[in-house]
Design a protein around this motif. Structure first.
Motif, mmCIF file in Angstrom:
data_model
loop_
_atom_site.group_PDB
_atom_site.id
_atom_site.type_symbol
_atom_site.label_atom_id
_atom_site.label_comp_id
_atom_site.label_asym_id
_atom_site.label_seq_id
_atom_site.Cartn_x
_atom_site.Cartn_y
_atom_site.Cartn_z
ATOM 1 N N LYS A 1 7.705 11.434 3.604
ATOM 2 C CA LYS A 1 7.776 12.889 3.754
ATOM 3 C C LYS A 1 7.135 13.650 2.597
ATOM 4 C CE LYS A 1 11.981 14.012 1.398
ATOM 5 N NZ LYS A 1 13.363 13.681 1.195
ATOM 6 N N ARG A 2 6.767 12.941 1.510
ATOM 7 C CA ARG A 2 6.223 13.673 0.363
ATOM 8 C C ARG A 2 4.866 14.316 0.701
ATOM 9 N NH1 ARG A 2 5.222 8.072 -2.500
ATOM 10 N NH2 ARG A 2 3.159 7.616 -1.677
ATOM 11 N N LYS A 3 4.526 15.370 -0.056
ATOM 12 C CA LYS A 3 3.275 16.111 0.209
ATOM 13 C C LYS A 3 2.068 15.335 -0.306
ATOM 14 C CE LYS A 3 4.773 20.930 0.143
ATOM 15 N NZ LYS A 3 5.933 20.842 -0.805
ATOM 16 N N SER A 4 2.238 14.713 -1.482
ATOM 17 C CA SER A 4 1.115 14.073 -2.144
ATOM 18 C C SER A 4 0.959 12.624 -1.659
ATOM 19 C CB SER A 4 1.378 14.132 -3.648
ATOM 20 O OG SER A 4 0.302 13.608 -4.353
ATOM 21 N N SER A 5 -0.109 12.359 -0.911
ATOM 22 C CA SER A 5 -0.409 10.991 -0.435
ATOM 23 C C SER A 5 0.788 10.269 0.183
ATOM 24 C CB SER A 5 -0.951 10.120 -1.564
ATOM 25 O OG SER A 5 -1.927 10.788 -2.292
ATOM 26 N N PRO A 6 1.359 10.806 1.253
ATOM 27 C CA PRO A 6 2.498 10.106 1.874
ATOM 28 C C PRO A 6 2.081 8.773 2.483
ATOM 29 C CG PRO A 6 1.712 11.867 3.297
ATOM 30 C CD PRO A 6 0.960 12.011 2.001
ATOM 31 N N LEU A 7 3.096 7.953 2.736
ATOM 32 C CA LEU A 7 2.852 6.695 3.449
ATOM 33 C C LEU A 7 2.407 7.038 4.871
ATOM 34 C CD1 LEU A 7 3.183 3.607 3.923
ATOM 35 C CD2 LEU A 7 5.580 4.057 4.468
ATOM 36 N N VAL A 8 1.172 6.654 5.201
ATOM 37 C CA VAL A 8 0.648 6.888 6.554
ATOM 38 C C VAL A 8 -0.151 5.652 6.969
ATOM 39 C CG1 VAL A 8 0.412 9.410 6.448
ATOM 40 C CG2 VAL A 8 -1.461 7.966 5.603
ATOM 41 N N ILE A 9 -0.409 5.562 8.262
ATOM 42 C CA ILE A 9 -1.347 4.539 8.726
ATOM 43 C C ILE A 9 -2.733 5.149 8.522
ATOM 44 C CG2 ILE A 9 -2.164 3.185 10.688
ATOM 45 C CD1 ILE A 9 0.700 3.421 11.853
ATOM 46 N N ALA A 10 -3.521 4.555 7.612
ATOM 47 C CA ALA A 10 -4.830 5.131 7.284
ATOM 48 C C ALA A 10 -5.748 5.087 8.507
ATOM 49 C CB ALA A 10 -5.465 4.351 6.126
ATOM 50 N N GLU A 11 -6.665 6.045 8.541
ATOM 51 C CA GLU A 11 -7.641 6.057 9.619
ATOM 52 C C GLU A 11 -8.412 4.744 9.606
ATOM 53 O OE1 GLU A 11 -9.889 9.779 9.676
ATOM 54 O OE2 GLU A 11 -11.414 8.647 10.794
ATOM 55 N N GLY A 12 -8.494 4.087 10.744
ATOM 56 C CA GLY A 12 -9.240 2.846 10.842
ATOM 57 C C GLY A 12 -8.457 1.606 10.457
ATOM 58 N N ALA A 13 -7.196 1.759 10.077
ATOM 59 C CA ALA A 13 -6.410 0.575 9.670
ATOM 60 C C ALA A 13 -5.925 -0.191 10.901
ATOM 61 C CB ALA A 13 -5.214 1.001 8.833
ATOM 62 N N VAL A 14 -5.900 -1.511 10.775
ATOM 63 C CA VAL A 14 -5.340 -2.356 11.823
ATOM 64 C C VAL A 14 -3.852 -2.522 11.542
ATOM 65 C CG1 VAL A 14 -5.362 -4.661 12.865
ATOM 66 C CG2 VAL A 14 -7.502 -3.596 12.139
ATOM 67 N N VAL A 15 -3.017 -2.195 12.510
ATOM 68 C CA VAL A 15 -1.569 -2.320 12.319
ATOM 69 C C VAL A 15 -1.134 -3.725 12.723
ATOM 70 C CG1 VAL A 15 0.707 -1.441 12.976
ATOM 71 C CG2 VAL A 15 -1.238 0.135 12.782
ATOM 72 N N ILE A 16 -0.440 -4.392 11.807
ATOM 73 C CA ILE A 16 0.091 -5.730 12.096
ATOM 74 C C ILE A 16 1.608 -5.640 12.014
ATOM 75 C CG2 ILE A 16 0.166 -8.148 11.364
ATOM 76 C CD1 ILE A 16 -2.590 -7.702 10.031
ATOM 77 N N ASP A 17 2.294 -5.864 13.113
ATOM 78 C CA ASP A 17 3.753 -5.854 13.096
ATOM 79 C C ASP A 17 4.230 -7.269 12.800
ATOM 80 O OD1 ASP A 17 6.478 -5.928 13.562
ATOM 81 O OD2 ASP A 17 6.378 -4.453 15.170
ATOM 82 N N SER A 18 4.813 -7.447 11.614
ATOM 83 C CA SER A 18 5.164 -8.797 11.156
ATOM 84 C C SER A 18 6.598 -9.194 11.525
ATOM 85 C CB SER A 18 4.997 -8.872 9.634
ATOM 86 O OG SER A 18 6.035 -8.150 8.994
ATOM 87 N N SER A 19 7.293 -8.356 12.288
ATOM 88 C CA SER A 19 8.719 -8.625 12.577
ATOM 89 C C SER A 19 8.970 -10.028 13.100
ATOM 90 C CB SER A 19 9.267 -7.627 13.594
ATOM 91 O OG SER A 19 9.032 -6.318 13.188
ATOM 92 N N GLU A 20 8.119 -10.460 14.021
ATOM 93 C CA GLU A 20 8.323 -11.762 14.662
ATOM 94 C C GLU A 20 7.343 -12.809 14.154
ATOM 95 O OE1 GLU A 20 10.684 -11.989 17.286
ATOM 96 O OE2 GLU A 20 11.219 -9.924 16.738
ATOM 97 N N MET A 21 6.711 -12.546 12.998
ATOM 98 C CA MET A 21 5.694 -13.486 12.511
ATOM 99 C C MET A 21 6.130 -14.088 11.177
ATOM 100 S SD MET A 21 2.485 -10.961 13.216
ATOM 101 C CE MET A 21 0.999 -11.916 13.241
ATOM 102 N N ASP A 22 5.642 -15.334 10.915
ATOM 103 C CA ASP A 22 5.875 -15.861 9.575
ATOM 104 C C ASP A 22 4.660 -15.496 8.707
ATOM 105 O OD1 ASP A 22 3.870 -17.728 10.130
ATOM 106 O OD2 ASP A 22 5.295 -19.306 10.666
#
Ligand code: C5P
Length: 211
Positions: free
Chosen positions: A174-195
């Motif tokens: 929620k911060r104004k300065s460089s918040p945690l976001v999915i960067a443009e062009g980033a590949v999202v990897i959901d590691s929940s079920e992965m080793d």
């Protein structure tokens, strides 16, 4: 400069550090842990009795304390007044303060410039929250490693660390300065079920496809 930057972002306890370390080792790249730099500033506020929410006091502290970044065995290091703080950076008091100092744009400017300097030393795998969005927005190699809240809590508990990763993620998002976001062009990897190996393989595939 033909050095490349692999940007790995994601929430706390998503497994991104382990993946970044493994990837860097296999590829012979420098692994840069940017969270340690924000933790070093949080640690300095404790040592100097500065309220991490008082941005003027924190900014003043940046002039009084020396933060030096380096590399040892292909891993980034951060020294506070010449001292490598090691595991002290992972203590509860640091966990609960770090998002506050990381929200201060002057802190981010200083650390981002030190992060960019690493590329002078070699190719890097850099992990954090804003690497693909702010530090190296032009790199084609961007990943966002995610995991479910439940899995992240379990991973932290298994490390024996008292930390509420989701509380930090809320502050970081929620911060104004460089918040945690999915960067443009980033590949999202959901590691929940992965080793770890599966996530590393997924990351290697991204590098191959974009290399
Ligand atoms: O990665 P780690 O959990 O050690 O990061 C600690 C904190 O540092 C994060 O919760 C966040 O507040 C801050 N951070 C940041 N930007 C980065 C890396 C870390 O704001 N690139």
């Amino acid at each position: 400069n033909s050095n490349i930057a692999v940007a790995i972002d994601g929430p706390a306890a998503s497994g991104k550090s382990t993946v970044a370390k493994t990837l860097a080792k296999r590829l012979g790249l420098i692994m840069v842990n940017t969270g340690a730099m924000y933790r070093a500033v949080a640690w300095a506020t404790i040592q100097h009795g500065v309220d991490p929410a008082d941005s003027a006091a924190v900014i003043n502290l940046l002039d009084r304390v020396d933060f030096t970044c380096g590399v040892e065995n292909n891993l980034s290091t951060v020294l506070v007044d010449g001292v490598d703080l090691g595991d002290a950076l992972r203590q509860d008091a640091v966990n609960s303060r770090v998002s506050k100092v990381a929200a201060i744009s002057e802190v981010r400017e200083l650390l981002v410039s030190m992060q960019r300097d690493y590329l002078e030393l070699g190719s890097v795998v850099m992990e954090g929250r804003d690497i693909g969005s702010v530090v190296f927005p032009n790199t084609p190699f961007k990943m966002y490693i995610d995991a479910s809240e439940e899995v992240r809590r379990k991973r932290r508990a298994a490390e024996g660390i008292i930390d509420d990763p989701t509380a930090r993620d809320k502050e970081d998002s929620k911060r104004k300065s460089s918040p945690l976001v999915i960067a443009e062009g980033a590949v999202v990897i959901d590691s929940s079920e992965m080793d770890v190996e599966q996530v590393v393989q997924a990351a290697l595939t991204v590098l191959r496809e974009r290399g």
